[in-house]
Scaffold this motif. Sequence first.
Motif, short mmCIF file in Angstrom:
data_model
loop_
_atom_site.label_atom_id
_atom_site.label_comp_id
_atom_site.label_asym_id
_atom_site.label_seq_id
_atom_site.Cartn_x
_atom_site.Cartn_y
_atom_site.Cartn_z
N GLY A 20 0.78 -1.24 0.00
CA GLY A 20 0.00 0.00 0.00
C GLY A 20 0.80 1.28 0.00
N LEU A 21 1.98 1.27 -0.63
CA LEU A 21 2.79 2.49 -0.67
C LEU A 21 2.19 3.51 -1.62
CD1 LEU A 21 6.38 0.94 -0.75
CD2 LEU A 21 5.19 1.92 1.21
N SER A 22 2.38 4.77 -1.29
CA SER A 22 1.89 5.86 -2.13
C SER A 22 3.03 6.42 -2.97
CB SER A 22 1.31 6.97 -1.25
OG SER A 22 2.36 7.59 -0.52
N GLU A 23 2.68 7.30 -3.89
CA GLU A 23 3.72 7.95 -4.68
C GLU A 23 4.65 8.77 -3.78
OE1 GLU A 23 4.41 10.96 -8.45
OE2 GLU A 23 2.37 10.27 -8.03
N THR A 24 4.14 9.35 -2.73
CA THR A 24 4.98 10.08 -1.79
C THR A 24 6.01 9.15 -1.16
OG1 THR A 24 3.18 11.62 -1.31
CG2 THR A 24 4.97 11.52 0.31
N ASP A 25 5.58 7.94 -0.84
CA ASP A 25 6.52 6.95 -0.30
C ASP A 25 7.62 6.64 -1.32
OD1 ASP A 25 5.07 6.59 2.13
OD2 ASP A 25 3.70 5.22 1.08
N TYR A 26 7.24 6.45 -2.57
CA TYR A 26 8.24 6.16 -3.61
C TYR A 26 9.22 7.31 -3.76
CZ TYR A 26 5.03 2.38 -4.81
OH TYR A 26 4.22 1.27 -4.75
N ILE A 105 5.29 15.01 -12.58
CA ILE A 105 5.69 13.78 -13.25
C ILE A 105 5.53 12.63 -12.26
CG2 ILE A 105 7.56 12.54 -14.40
CD1 ILE A 105 8.77 15.28 -15.10
N THR A 106 4.73 11.64 -12.61
CA THR A 106 4.48 10.50 -11.73
C THR A 106 5.75 9.69 -11.52
OG1 THR A 106 2.20 10.39 -12.51
CG2 THR A 106 3.07 8.43 -11.43
N LEU A 107 5.97 9.29 -10.29
CA LEU A 107 7.08 8.41 -9.95
C LEU A 107 6.49 7.10 -9.47
CD1 LEU A 107 10.37 9.53 -8.59
CD2 LEU A 107 9.43 7.42 -7.68
N THR A 108 6.89 5.99 -10.09
CA THR A 108 6.25 4.69 -9.84
C THR A 108 7.08 3.79 -8.93
OG1 THR A 108 7.32 3.62 -11.73
CG2 THR A 108 5.24 4.80 -12.16
N ASP A 109 6.45 2.71 -8.52
CA ASP A 109 7.15 1.71 -7.72
C ASP A 109 8.31 1.09 -8.50
OD1 ASP A 109 5.33 0.35 -9.44
OD2 ASP A 109 5.31 -1.38 -8.11
N THR A 110 8.12 0.91 -9.79
CA THR A 110 9.18 0.33 -10.63
C THR A 110 10.41 1.22 -10.63
OG1 THR A 110 7.51 -0.72 -12.02
CG2 THR A 110 9.72 -0.48 -12.96
N GLU A 111 10.21 2.53 -10.72
CA GLU A 111 11.33 3.47 -10.71
C GLU A 111 12.02 3.47 -9.35
OE1 GLU A 111 10.03 6.89 -13.83
OE2 GLU A 111 8.69 6.53 -12.12
N ALA A 112 11.24 3.43 -8.28
CA ALA A 112 11.83 3.39 -6.94
C ALA A 112 12.64 2.12 -6.75
CB ALA A 112 10.73 3.50 -5.88
N LYS A 113 12.09 0.99 -7.18
CA LYS A 113 12.81 -0.29 -7.05
C LYS A 113 14.09 -0.28 -7.88
CE LYS A 113 8.67 -2.97 -6.04
NZ LYS A 113 7.67 -3.90 -6.58
N SER A 114 14.02 0.29 -9.07
CA SER A 114 15.19 0.37 -9.94
C SER A 114 16.28 1.23 -9.31
CB SER A 114 14.79 0.95 -11.30
OG SER A 114 15.91 1.12 -12.12
N LEU A 115 15.90 2.35 -8.73
CA LEU A 115 16.89 3.21 -8.10
C LEU A 115 17.53 2.50 -6.91
CD1 LEU A 115 17.39 6.76 -7.94
CD2 LEU A 115 17.25 5.72 -5.67
#
Length: 135
Positions: A20-26, A105-115
């Motif tokens: 349940g993470l939000s974009e703010t979390d990412y 610009i939306t930041l996604t879980d995939t981008e957070a995981k990649s970083l």
Amino acid sequence: MPVSNSCFLNWSEKCLSEEGLSETDYRNIVSRSYYSAYHEVLSLADNDLRLGVSQMVGPSHLKLSETLTNFICEDKAKQKVIRRLGARMHALHGMRIRADYYFDITLTDTEAKSLVKNVNDVFRVIKNELQDSAA
């Protein structure tokens, strides 16, 4: 209790395992993970490579990536690793800027995981490829 350079990365990994993470979390995961890598690489540059990046005038994040990207030494294999580290830090910094300042610009879980994966790679490169040969 003092924190280490890896504490923020560990926090980010723990967060990513939650539901349940939000974009703010990412965005916070990206930012904190980046700073984990930044401080680890800055320590390498200043203490092990003795490049004095912390003493340079100008934007510190840019100076770090530029200094490493332009690094020259006799050991060409080491030089290549450090230059790639500089390029990687430049890319990671771009993602951190996006996470902290570009809310349209939306930041996604995939981008957070990649970083987070890339930051882990930074730590791995320092530990496995540069730790013994840095000085």
